[in-house]
Design a protein around this motif. Structure first.
Motif, short mmCIF file in Angstrom:
data_model
loop_
_atom_site.label_atom_id
_atom_site.label_comp_id
_atom_site.label_asym_id
_atom_site.label_seq_id
_atom_site.Cartn_x
_atom_site.Cartn_y
_atom_site.Cartn_z
N ARG A 170 0.85 -1.18 0.00
CA ARG A 170 0.00 0.00 0.00
C ARG A 170 0.89 1.24 0.00
NH1 ARG A 170 -2.41 2.69 4.39
NH2 ARG A 170 -0.29 2.77 5.22
N VAL A 171 0.53 2.22 -0.85
CA VAL A 171 1.19 3.52 -0.86
C VAL A 171 0.11 4.60 -0.86
CG1 VAL A 171 3.19 2.59 -2.08
CG2 VAL A 171 1.34 3.68 -3.39
N PHE A 172 0.54 5.85 -0.62
CA PHE A 172 -0.38 6.98 -0.63
C PHE A 172 -0.13 7.85 -1.86
CE2 PHE A 172 -0.38 6.65 4.21
CZ PHE A 172 -1.66 6.09 4.25
N PRO A 173 -1.13 8.65 -2.27
CA PRO A 173 -0.88 9.64 -3.32
C PRO A 173 0.07 10.73 -2.82
CG PRO A 173 -3.23 9.14 -3.15
CD PRO A 173 -2.56 8.54 -1.94
N GLY A 174 -0.35 11.55 -1.87
CA GLY A 174 0.55 12.49 -1.21
C GLY A 174 0.74 13.84 -1.86
N GLY A 175 0.01 14.15 -2.93
CA GLY A 175 0.17 15.47 -3.52
C GLY A 175 -0.23 15.51 -4.97
N ASP A 176 0.15 16.59 -5.63
CA ASP A 176 -0.25 16.79 -7.03
C ASP A 176 0.92 16.62 -7.99
OD1 ASP A 176 1.21 19.02 -6.40
OD2 ASP A 176 -0.36 20.48 -6.89
N GLY A 177 1.96 15.92 -7.56
CA GLY A 177 3.08 15.64 -8.44
C GLY A 177 2.72 14.55 -9.45
N ASP A 178 3.65 14.25 -10.32
CA ASP A 178 3.42 13.24 -11.36
C ASP A 178 3.89 11.88 -10.84
OD1 ASP A 178 3.05 11.77 -13.63
OD2 ASP A 178 4.32 13.00 -14.92
N ALA A 179 2.92 11.02 -10.55
CA ALA A 179 3.25 9.69 -10.03
C ALA A 179 3.74 8.74 -11.11
CB ALA A 179 2.02 9.09 -9.34
N ARG A 180 3.45 9.04 -12.37
CA ARG A 180 3.71 8.08 -13.44
C ARG A 180 5.18 7.67 -13.55
NH1 ARG A 180 0.73 11.25 -18.13
NH2 ARG A 180 1.77 12.91 -16.96
N PRO A 181 6.13 8.61 -13.58
CA PRO A 181 7.52 8.15 -13.71
C PRO A 181 8.00 7.35 -12.51
CG PRO A 181 7.43 10.54 -13.34
CD PRO A 181 6.03 10.09 -13.62
N ARG A 182 7.46 7.62 -11.36
CA ARG A 182 7.88 6.90 -10.15
C ARG A 182 7.35 5.47 -10.18
NH1 ARG A 182 6.39 11.97 -6.12
NH2 ARG A 182 8.09 13.33 -6.86
N ILE A 183 6.09 5.31 -10.54
CA ILE A 183 5.53 3.96 -10.63
C ILE A 183 6.19 3.21 -11.79
CG2 ILE A 183 3.44 2.61 -11.00
CD1 ILE A 183 1.88 4.85 -9.62
N ALA A 184 6.37 3.90 -12.92
CA ALA A 184 7.00 3.25 -14.08
C ALA A 184 8.39 2.74 -13.73
CB ALA A 184 7.07 4.22 -15.25
N ALA A 185 9.09 3.46 -12.86
CA ALA A 185 10.46 3.09 -12.51
C ALA A 185 10.54 1.79 -11.71
CB ALA A 185 11.13 4.22 -11.72
N VAL A 186 9.43 1.34 -11.14
CA VAL A 186 9.46 0.12 -10.33
C VAL A 186 8.59 -1.00 -10.92
CG1 VAL A 186 10.00 1.39 -8.22
CG2 VAL A 186 7.60 0.90 -8.77
N LEU A 187 8.08 -0.81 -12.12
CA LEU A 187 7.23 -1.85 -12.70
C LEU A 187 7.97 -3.17 -12.86
CD1 LEU A 187 5.11 0.01 -15.41
CD2 LEU A 187 4.32 -0.91 -13.22
N ASP A 188 9.23 -3.10 -13.29
CA ASP A 188 10.00 -4.33 -13.46
C ASP A 188 10.20 -5.02 -12.11
OD1 ASP A 188 10.16 -4.07 -16.20
OD2 ASP A 188 12.16 -3.18 -16.17
N GLU A 189 10.49 -4.24 -11.07
CA GLU A 189 10.66 -4.82 -9.74
C GLU A 189 9.36 -5.46 -9.26
OE1 GLU A 189 12.01 -1.98 -10.63
OE2 GLU A 189 14.09 -1.95 -9.91
N LEU A 190 8.24 -4.78 -9.49
CA LEU A 190 6.96 -5.35 -9.11
C LEU A 190 6.70 -6.66 -9.83
CD1 LEU A 190 4.79 -2.09 -9.21
CD2 LEU A 190 5.28 -3.43 -7.16
N ARG A 191 6.96 -6.65 -11.12
CA ARG A 191 6.71 -7.86 -11.94
C ARG A 191 7.61 -9.01 -11.49
NH1 ARG A 191 7.21 -5.35 -16.20
NH2 ARG A 191 5.04 -4.92 -16.69
N ASP A 192 8.90 -8.72 -11.30
CA ASP A 192 9.84 -9.78 -10.92
C ASP A 192 9.54 -10.34 -9.53
OD1 ASP A 192 11.10 -9.39 -13.33
OD2 ASP A 192 12.76 -8.21 -12.50
N ALA A 193 9.06 -9.48 -8.62
CA ALA A 193 8.80 -9.92 -7.25
C ALA A 193 7.42 -10.54 -7.09
CB ALA A 193 8.94 -8.73 -6.30
N GLY A 194 6.56 -10.39 -8.10
CA GLY A 194 5.19 -10.88 -7.96
C GLY A 194 4.39 -10.07 -6.96
#
Length: 252
Positions: free
Chosen positions: A97-121
């Protein structure tokens, strides 16, 4: 059951409470004040996993505090996400679980960990909270990836409703991005002090009817970490179990 309702209590004791109330899983708060925190040693992490296995409890979610849309640099957020994913993988937890936390752009941050999420299941869940309290707002942070198995939304029963979003709308707009549901209740929109499920103003009967055929995890969130004078977690757990038995398919 979230360990937010048992602040500072060892995981062993929280697990016993969860089992005593018939819970199938435990939502672990990941926080410096808790036994489970970022930077937990490998042996300590393995001990927690072994303990929960012995209690026949699944970790339904690791409740982290990363803010994916917070203003500021990306790197600290990405590093925190990677640490949370690594902890989840070692613990055998399938969701964070994570929080939004503001009006910044979450996309590059989430995109940066997609491979880690996928590899870790592991799946990342953005909670309906703070800057993005509604289902529509929270979904906007993750639906651009088109992979709800990797990035979805945690529906907190209180925040969308307090923001004026009807539960039926929340469920509809989340669609396949509904990854988790936290059952909780408060006195009123204006006075969001926690009360046991069914004793407050949140339309939990509507939520239950909408979730009747849904098969995801449902967890009680009892905010005793923030409201220290609340009753022990056993009290809301009994109320949450009664609500669960009325409505929710017993799969989580």
């Amino acid at each position: 059951m979230s360990t937010l309702g048992m602040p500072g209590i060892p995981v062993r004791e929280a697990a016993r409470t969860a089992r005593a109330h018939g819970c199938a899983g435990l939502e672990l708060r990941v926080h410096p004040d808790e036994e489970v925190h970022l930077g937990l040693s490998g042996p300590a992490t393995d001990a927690v996993r072994s303990l929960l296995d012995s209690e026949n409890l699944t970790i339904s979610c690791l409740a982290g505090y990363a803010k994916v849309a917070a203003p500021g640099a990306d790197r600290p957020v990405v590093d925190e996400l990677k640490a949370l994913i690594a902890l989840a993988e070692r613990l055998g937890a399938a969701q964070i679980r994570v929080f939004p936390g503001g009006d910044g752009d979450a996309r590059p941050r989430i995109a940066a960990v997609l491979d880690e999420l996928r590899d870790a299941g592991v799946r990342l869940l953005v909670e309906t909270h703070d800057s993005h309290p509604t289902g529509a707002a929270a979904r906007s942070l993750v639906d651009g990836f088109g992979e709800p198995d990797l990035a979805a939304v945690l529906w907190d029963a209180v925040h969308p409703w307090r923001a004026g979003e009807n539960p039926a709308v929340t469920q509809e707009v989340l669609g396949p991005y509904l990854g988790y549901f936290q059952v909780k209740d408060v006195r009123s929109r204006e006075t969001p002090n926690p009360v046991p499920p069914g004793e407050g103003a949140v339309p939990l009967d509507d939520c239950g009817a909408l979730l009747r055929s849904w098969s995801g995890w449902v967890s009680l969130e009892w905010e005793k970490a923030w409201y220290r004078d609340l009753a022990p977690v056993d009290v809301p757990l009994r109320a949450a179990a009664a609500w669960f038995d009325r409505y929710v398919t017993p799969s989580g």
